[in-house]
Design a protein around this motif. Structure first.
Motif: not given
Length: 314
Positions: A1-2, A89-92, A102-104, A264-266
């Motif tokens: 996972m990142t 993967e898992g975020g942005f 990077t951020a979730r 998702p996540g935004l």
């Protein structure tokens, strides 16, 4: 996972973004705010509509106080412009002047820019600082009570703004910005009903003498105590488009009741979202978005203080 740099990246340092930052950092989350420095709130010479400031407050001072409050609790706030946003993967991942971050989760609080009337840039800024140009009749219509007001605009939007301002003064003139008015019968009937004068363009603001602003038109010069440009605005949705976020017909970001976009996540808050373009409204949406982000993160991985490493949930 990142291994993400932050739990949340807030793009935009206006009232919505800074309110969200205050909430998020007080939730013990790791975040970064990247601010391009062009918040509409910074244009305000003095707002008397903001609760808690009976004598009013300058827009730049309000933003400075909000930044100070967020930083007091550990928020990282940096000046710069995010030029690219990608889903990973898992975020942005976001690219900006200092590289990548990077951020979730990401909160877009990128706002809008009002379209300016035709005039010299320095003259515009001087007139804005003196209240001779105003952009928000909801915020400061009270300040033009019983004064001479010009509205630069045409069509239904210009007529609607002129009619709104008619609640503050009877001396209203609607001036077309770049050509003769194109008004249908209903528009003309409304102007007559409310006693609003109408002048064809093109017009250009040419001076700010004797506490007045003067517009030059083919039919002569007209002086007003204040002028309201009713020329619309440009919503900053470029980053949202890069990740295929849904844009509404009016050009704003589509969100649910908790400020989630379809990505998702935004999340999005403030003037970039459809709604009342007011500081109080933006701040409310910022608080809602931040709390939603915190709760969505907790669904992915419980947030327990004893389990935190530093100030993040990584």
């Amino acid at each position: 996972m990142t291994d993400f740099d932050h739990d949340c990246l807030v793009i935009g340092g206006g009232p919505a973004g800074l309110t969200a930052a205050i909430y998020l950092v007080r939730y013990h989350l790791s975040l970064k705010v990247i601010d391009a420095g062009n918040s509409r709130a910074s244009w305000i010479p003095c707002t008397h509509n903001h609760a808690g400031y009976p004598d009013g407050i300058n827009g730049k001072e309000l933003l400075a106080r909000m930044r100070e409050q967020a930083q007091k609790y550990g928020a990282s706030i940096e000046s710069g412009r995010v030029t690219r946003l990608d889903v990973i993967e898992g975020g942005f991942q976001a690219e900006w002047g200092s590289g990548c971050v990077t951020a979730r989760k990401v909160l877009l609080a990128t706002g809008v820019t009002n379209r300016k009337p035709p005039m010299d840039e320095d003259l515009h800024d001087e007139a804005l600082a003196r209240g001779l140009i105003r952009y928000c009749p909801v915020c400061d219509g009270f300040e033009v009570t019983d004064k001479r007001v010009g509205v630069i605009g045409s069509g239904k939007h210009g007529v609607a703004e002129a009619v709104f301002l008619r609640g503050f003064t009877q001396d209203i003139t609607l001036v077309a910005p770049d050509r003769a008015h194109e008004l249908d019968g209903e528009d003309l009937a409304r102007l007559r009903e409310f006693g609003i004068a109408c002048v064809d363009g093109p017009c250009q603001a040419v001076s700010t003498a004797d506490q007045c602003i003067t517009l030059a038109t083919p039919y002569g010069d007209y002086s007003f105590d204040s002028v309201y440009p009713a020329l619309g605005s440009d919503t900053h949705v470029e980053l949202a488009k890069q990740v295929d976020a849904e844009i509404t017909e009016d050009g704003t970001l589509a969100v649910d009741d908790h400020q989630r976009t379809n990505v998702p996540g935004l999340y999005a808050a403030g003037d970039v979202v459809k709604g009342l373009d007011q500081i109080s409204h933006a701040m409310g949406e910022g608080g809602v978005a931040a709390t939603t982000i915190r709760n969505d993160l907790a669904k992915e991985r419980p947030i327990i203080r004893e389990a935190l490493r530093g100030n993040s949930i990584r």
